[in-house]
Design an enzyme around this catalytic site. Sequence first.
Site, short mmCIF file in Angstrom:
data_model
loop_
_atom_site.label_atom_id
_atom_site.label_comp_id
_atom_site.label_asym_id
_atom_site.label_seq_id
_atom_site.Cartn_x
_atom_site.Cartn_y
_atom_site.Cartn_z
N ASN A 7 0.88 -1.16 0.00
CA ASN A 7 0.00 0.00 0.00
C ASN A 7 0.92 1.22 0.00
OD1 ASN A 7 -1.82 2.02 0.43
ND2 ASN A 7 -2.76 1.11 2.24
N ARG A 93 -2.60 -2.14 -3.41
CA ARG A 93 -3.81 -1.35 -3.21
C ARG A 93 -3.73 -0.13 -4.12
NH1 ARG A 93 -5.53 2.75 1.41
NH2 ARG A 93 -7.71 2.92 0.81
N HIS A 182 -13.15 2.51 -0.22
CA HIS A 182 -13.19 1.50 0.85
C HIS A 182 -13.86 0.22 0.37
CE1 HIS A 182 -13.14 4.75 4.29
NE2 HIS A 182 -11.91 4.36 4.00
N ARG A 243 -11.89 15.21 7.15
CA ARG A 243 -12.68 15.58 5.96
C ARG A 243 -14.10 15.92 6.38
NH1 ARG A 243 -11.19 10.17 3.35
NH2 ARG A 243 -9.04 10.47 2.72
N GLU A 386 -8.14 -5.34 5.18
CA GLU A 386 -8.01 -5.06 3.75
C GLU A 386 -6.80 -5.77 3.14
OE1 GLU A 386 -8.72 -0.96 5.08
OE2 GLU A 386 -9.49 -0.60 3.07
#
Length: 423
Positions: A7, A93, A182, A243, A386
Amino acid sequence: MKILVLNSGSSSIKYRLFDARDYTVLAMGLLERIAEPGSRLTHHWRGPSGTLQETVYDRQVLNHREGLMLVDTVIGESGILGSCAELFGIGHRVVHGGEAFHGPTLIDNAVIGAIRDLAPLAPLHNPPNLMGIEAAIEHMPGVPQVAVFDTSFHQTLPQQAFLYALPYEMYTKHYVRRYGFHGTSHQYVAGVAAVHLGRKPEDLNIITLHLGNGASAAALQGGRSMDTSMGMTPLEGLVMGTRCGDLDPAVQFYLARTTGKTNDDLESLLNHESGLLGICGANDMREIRRRAEEGDLKARLAIDIFCYRIKKYIGAYYAVLGRVDAIVFTGGIGENCPYIRKGSCDGLERLGIMIDDDRNQSSGEGTYEIQPPEGPVRVMVIPTNEELAIARQTVQKIGAAGATTKSDGDERISGQGVKPCRR
Ligand code: ADP
């Protein structure tokens, strides 16, 4: 054989090495501050006793290629990867797959070009993801590489869910639509939920809530994503650590006029200075909870706004799905914060969504349910993973490519002779 999952962020590489037979984690780590002063690699590996051991390497790393070389060297020194010939594949990823990628994809030059073409939609994410891919191809040539996209699971969204009410050519000419993110996590926890409930994914309607620093909700019907809260970028939807989530678009024009901030300033404001941090000055939910308990009203307010937004999405997705069998909480907050789970479901009893306080507080290991025995909707806590999902998809993709051959007991893509690592 082993599977490496990477990642790659703008200044970091996260990695995890799995045994491809049973997906045991053999090593994992994080290289931070690439191309910045003070690069540091924190490496964990499974020693002979079976326990994870940690070593920290402070070594200047100038770019992702050097970073990957360091990761490979360190894994080699731990004695768990002799050479890249032991790698069945590498799973990367990748944040944005646009409409081009509907699932895990074997990486070749065309795929690299397509990921690069999507960079304008994800300027903060796709370029560093590509740096990791290119470094891996250069350093570990011949090892099959698979891209697993955060967006691809949501490619099943119907037009009514993914189109914004803008002039249609904004979609056809500029690709402005909701993509969702996601996806790997939503898909993974929905799969775990189905196994836990002993039901087929096709028979289940689930609302999944991934609540971490980034946060998103998804409405899944029969295992397919029908709607999700993040949009063209990860900025839309739930309130997140930094965010803002949903926002009247006119706020930006107004702020530009009244404060003189540029587009870049505003992009940074909405992405990095808003959300929980903007409301109360902290973005770590543990810290916010502590402050709220000490009587900090802004921390209290941040939690209320966070939960209220989640509740609105649960209500909206209930309407989208018509029938909800389960709600799944995951991500750092979803898995660890009973208070947020309770606050997000408060008042939804009429929808059959209830939480049992004792079960909610129990902080069980792995997957567990937190509704009372009579609760019609199963409310579940499921740790996401993940990296494991990417490793599995990488193995499946390489296998499904159908071109695996056996040589010297090793399985790999035919036609791709494994060249030595540049270790
Ligand atoms: P990321 O999006 O960076 O992967 P994570 O899924 O790791 O984020 O979630 C990070 C969030 O989880 C942080 O807000 C952190 O405070 C929160 N978190 C982790 N553990 C707990 C806990 N025990 N209680 C409340 N919040 C927690």
